[in-house]
Design a protein around this motif. Sequence first.
Motif, PDB file in Angstrom:
ATOM      1  N   ASN A  32       0.858  -1.180   0.000  1.00  0.00           N
ATOM      2  CA  ASN A  32       0.000   0.000   0.000  1.00  0.00           C
ATOM      3  C   ASN A  32       0.898   1.235   0.000  1.00  0.00           C
ATOM      4  O   ASN A  32       2.127   1.118  -0.004  1.00  0.00           O
ATOM      5  CB  ASN A  32      -0.974  -0.012   1.192  1.00  0.00           C
ATOM      6  N   LEU A  33       0.300   2.410  -0.029  1.00  0.00           N
ATOM      7  CA  LEU A  33       1.076   3.646  -0.098  1.00  0.00           C
ATOM      8  C   LEU A  33       2.010   3.782   1.108  1.00  0.00           C
ATOM      9  O   LEU A  33       3.162   4.186   0.970  1.00  0.00           O
ATOM     10  CB  LEU A  33       0.133   4.851  -0.189  1.00  0.00           C
ATOM     11  N   GLU A  34       1.538   3.408   2.272  1.00  0.00           N
ATOM     12  CA  GLU A  34       2.355   3.508   3.487  1.00  0.00           C
ATOM     13  C   GLU A  34       3.583   2.605   3.416  1.00  0.00           C
ATOM     14  O   GLU A  34       4.607   2.883   4.039  1.00  0.00           O
ATOM     15  CB  GLU A  34       1.505   3.167   4.720  1.00  0.00           C
ATOM     16  N   PHE A  35       3.496   1.549   2.644  1.00  0.00           N
ATOM     17  CA  PHE A  35       4.640   0.648   2.479  1.00  0.00           C
ATOM     18  C   PHE A  35       5.827   1.380   1.867  1.00  0.00           C
ATOM     19  O   PHE A  35       6.974   1.073   2.183  1.00  0.00           O
ATOM     20  CB  PHE A  35       4.271  -0.544   1.592  1.00  0.00           C
ATOM     21  N   MET A  36       5.575   2.351   0.999  1.00  0.00           N
ATOM     22  CA  MET A  36       6.667   3.059   0.324  1.00  0.00           C
ATOM     23  C   MET A  36       7.566   3.770   1.331  1.00  0.00           C
ATOM     24  O   MET A  36       8.778   3.829   1.148  1.00  0.00           O
ATOM     25  CB  MET A  36       6.119   4.043  -0.717  1.00  0.00           C
ATOM     26  N   GLN A  37       6.999   4.280   2.407  1.00  0.00           N
ATOM     27  CA  GLN A  37       7.810   4.898   3.462  1.00  0.00           C
ATOM     28  C   GLN A  37       8.651   3.834   4.171  1.00  0.00           C
ATOM     29  O   GLN A  37       9.823   4.058   4.473  1.00  0.00           O
ATOM     30  CB  GLN A  37       6.931   5.623   4.466  1.00  0.00           C
ATOM     31  N   LYS A  38       8.042   2.707   4.435  1.00  0.00           N
ATOM     32  CA  LYS A  38       8.760   1.595   5.056  1.00  0.00           C
ATOM     33  C   LYS A  38       9.906   1.152   4.149  1.00  0.00           C
ATOM     34  O   LYS A  38      11.032   0.939   4.597  1.00  0.00           O
ATOM     35  CB  LYS A  38       7.793   0.435   5.307  1.00  0.00           C
ATOM     36  N   TYR A  39       9.604   1.021   2.851  1.00  0.00           N
ATOM     37  CA  TYR A  39      10.607   0.621   1.859  1.00  0.00           C
ATOM     38  C   TYR A  39      11.790   1.587   1.887  1.00  0.00           C
ATOM     39  O   TYR A  39      12.937   1.173   1.971  1.00  0.00           O
ATOM     40  CB  TYR A  39       9.972   0.599   0.463  1.00  0.00           C
ATOM     41  N   GLU A  40      11.493   2.867   1.805  1.00  0.00           N
ATOM     42  CA  GLU A  40      12.580   3.853   1.759  1.00  0.00           C
ATOM     43  C   GLU A  40      13.361   3.868   3.067  1.00  0.00           C
ATOM     44  O   GLU A  40      14.568   4.086   3.062  1.00  0.00           O
ATOM     45  CB  GLU A  40      12.035   5.238   1.425  1.00  0.00           C
ATOM     46  N   GLY A  41      12.702   3.600   4.169  1.00  0.00           N
ATOM     47  CA  GLY A  41      13.414   3.526   5.448  1.00  0.00           C
ATOM     48  C   GLY A  41      14.421   2.392   5.468  1.00  0.00           C
ATOM     49  O   GLY A  41      15.559   2.557   5.911  1.00  0.00           O
ATOM     50  N   GLU A  70      -0.745   5.828  -6.364  1.00  0.00           N
ATOM     51  CA  GLU A  70       0.064   6.762  -5.568  1.00  0.00           C
ATOM     52  C   GLU A  70       1.413   6.154  -5.204  1.00  0.00           C
ATOM     53  O   GLU A  70       2.415   6.848  -5.114  1.00  0.00           O
ATOM     54  CB  GLU A  70      -0.670   7.176  -4.286  1.00  0.00           C
ATOM     55  N   ALA A  71       1.439   4.859  -5.003  1.00  0.00           N
ATOM     56  CA  ALA A  71       2.693   4.181  -4.676  1.00  0.00           C
ATOM     57  C   ALA A  71       3.637   4.180  -5.878  1.00  0.00           C
ATOM     58  O   ALA A  71       4.846   4.216  -5.719  1.00  0.00           O
ATOM     59  CB  ALA A  71       2.422   2.758  -4.205  1.00  0.00           C
ATOM     60  N   THR A  72       3.074   4.148  -7.077  1.00  0.00           N
ATOM     61  CA  THR A  72       3.898   4.203  -8.284  1.00  0.00           C
ATOM     62  C   THR A  72       4.668   5.517  -8.335  1.00  0.00           C
ATOM     63  O   THR A  72       5.861   5.536  -8.644  1.00  0.00           O
ATOM     64  CB  THR A  72       3.008   4.074  -9.548  1.00  0.00           C
ATOM     65  N   ILE A  73       4.013   6.603  -8.008  1.00  0.00           N
ATOM     66  CA  ILE A  73       4.648   7.918  -8.014  1.00  0.00           C
ATOM     67  C   ILE A  73       5.772   7.961  -6.982  1.00  0.00           C
ATOM     68  O   ILE A  73       6.860   8.457  -7.256  1.00  0.00           O
ATOM     69  CB  ILE A  73       3.602   9.025  -7.787  1.00  0.00           C
ATOM     70  N   SER A  74       5.534   7.414  -5.804  1.00  0.00           N
ATOM     71  CA  SER A  74       6.591   7.334  -4.774  1.00  0.00           C
ATOM     72  C   SER A  74       7.743   6.481  -5.268  1.00  0.00           C
ATOM     73  O   SER A  74       8.913   6.815  -5.048  1.00  0.00           O
ATOM     74  CB  SER A  74       6.038   6.740  -3.483  1.00  0.00           C
ATOM     75  N   GLY A  75       7.425   5.376  -5.940  1.00  0.00           N
ATOM     76  CA  GLY A  75       8.457   4.503  -6.487  1.00  0.00           C
ATOM     77  C   GLY A  75       9.320   5.218  -7.511  1.00  0.00           C
ATOM     78  O   GLY A  75      10.541   5.040  -7.547  1.00  0.00           O
ATOM     79  N   GLN A  76       8.716   6.049  -8.338  1.00  0.00           N
ATOM     80  CA  GLN A  76       9.474   6.814  -9.333  1.00  0.00           C
ATOM     81  C   GLN A  76      10.467   7.758  -8.652  1.00  0.00           C
ATOM     82  O   GLN A  76      11.606   7.888  -9.096  1.00  0.00           O
ATOM     83  CB  GLN A  76       8.520   7.592 -10.239  1.00  0.00           C
ATOM     84  N   ALA A  77      10.037   8.394  -7.582  1.00  0.00           N
ATOM     85  CA  ALA A  77      10.932   9.289  -6.841  1.00  0.00           C
ATOM     86  C   ALA A  77      12.081   8.511  -6.208  1.00  0.00           C
ATOM     87  O   ALA A  77      13.231   8.981  -6.185  1.00  0.00           O
ATOM     88  CB  ALA A  77      10.140  10.047  -5.772  1.00  0.00           C
ATOM     89  N   ILE A  78      11.794   7.334  -5.719  1.00  0.00           N
ATOM     90  CA  ILE A  78      12.835   6.492  -5.116  1.00  0.00           C
ATOM     91  C   ILE A  78      13.863   6.082  -6.171  1.00  0.00           C
ATOM     92  O   ILE A  78      15.078   6.129  -5.925  1.00  0.00           O
ATOM     93  CB  ILE A  78      12.214   5.257  -4.427  1.00  0.00           C
ATOM     94  N   VAL A  79      13.407   5.707  -7.365  1.00  0.00           N
ATOM     95  CA  VAL A  79      14.319   5.329  -8.445  1.00  0.00           C
ATOM     96  C   VAL A  79      15.188   6.517  -8.847  1.00  0.00           C
ATOM     97  O   VAL A  79      16.397   6.379  -9.036  1.00  0.00           O
ATOM     98  CB  VAL A  79      13.541   4.766  -9.662  1.00  0.00           C
ATOM     99  N   ALA A  80      14.599   7.694  -8.956  1.00  0.00           N
ATOM    100  CA  ALA A  80      15.365   8.893  -9.319  1.00  0.00           C
ATOM    101  C   ALA A  80      16.459   9.169  -8.285  1.00  0.00           C
ATOM    102  O   ALA A  80      17.608   9.477  -8.648  1.00  0.00           O
ATOM    103  CB  ALA A  80      14.433  10.095  -9.444  1.00  0.00           C
ATOM    104  N   LYS A  81      16.130   9.025  -7.029  1.00  0.00           N
ATOM    105  CA  LYS A  81      17.109   9.240  -5.953  1.00  0.00           C
ATOM    106  C   LYS A  81      18.236   8.208  -6.039  1.00  0.00           C
ATOM    107  O   LYS A  81      19.412   8.541  -5.903  1.00  0.00           O
ATOM    108  CB  LYS A  81      16.398   9.164  -4.604  1.00  0.00           C
ATOM    109  N   ALA A  82      17.880   6.952  -6.290  1.00  0.00           N
ATOM    110  CA  ALA A  82      18.882   5.884  -6.359  1.00  0.00           C
ATOM    111  C   ALA A  82      19.814   6.074  -7.553  1.00  0.00           C
ATOM    112  O   ALA A  82      21.028   5.866  -7.436  1.00  0.00           O
ATOM    113  CB  ALA A  82      18.195   4.519  -6.430  1.00  0.00           C
TER     114      ALA A  82
END
Length: 152
Positions: A32-41, A70-82
Motif C-alpha cells: 500500500n502507499l504507506e509501504f513506500m515509506q517503510k521501503y525507503e526507510g 500513488e505508490a507508483t509515483i513514490s516509487g518513481q521518486a525512489i528510483v530517481a534518488k537511487a
Amino acid sequence: MDREKFKAHGEVRAQFLEAKGILFIDLVGPFNLEFMQKYEGVVGLERERIDQPCWGSLVNVHGLALAPMEATISGQAIVAKATSTGLIATAIVLHESEGKALQKIFWSRVYASSQLPYKYFDATEEAEAWLSDKLFISTQACKIDQRARVKE
C-alpha cells in the motif's frame, strides 16, 4: 476529509554485497502507499552505506506485488534518488506466477520515468548474471572516465 493513516502492508529486506556491487532487495506484497515509506526507510538506509560509484539492484518479489497508483509515483521518486547515487540497472525477479502480467505493468510504471535499464527474470541466478554484466561495463566506463579526468 482527512484520510486515516494505514499500517504498511508488505515486507522488505535489503542487503548490499560490496564484492558483487549489488543491492539485494527482497519484497513480499501486496503493498500500500504507506509501504513506500517503510521501503525507503529500509532500502534507503542500506543505499546510504554504498560507497561505490556504480552499483546495481536485484529485486526479488514474492507474493502479488501490486500497489495503488500513488505508490507508483513514490516509487518513481525512489528510483530517481537511487540513480543519482550510482544505480546503473535493476533486475526484477517475479517469483509469483499469478498476476505476473499485472505486476510487470506496475513495475514498468515505476521505471518508465527514468532512463534506468531494467529487466524481468524468472530466476535470481539469471538476474544476477545480467546485472553483473551491466556492472562490468559501467565499471569499465567509470575507470576510463576517471583516467581521462586525471589527465586533464
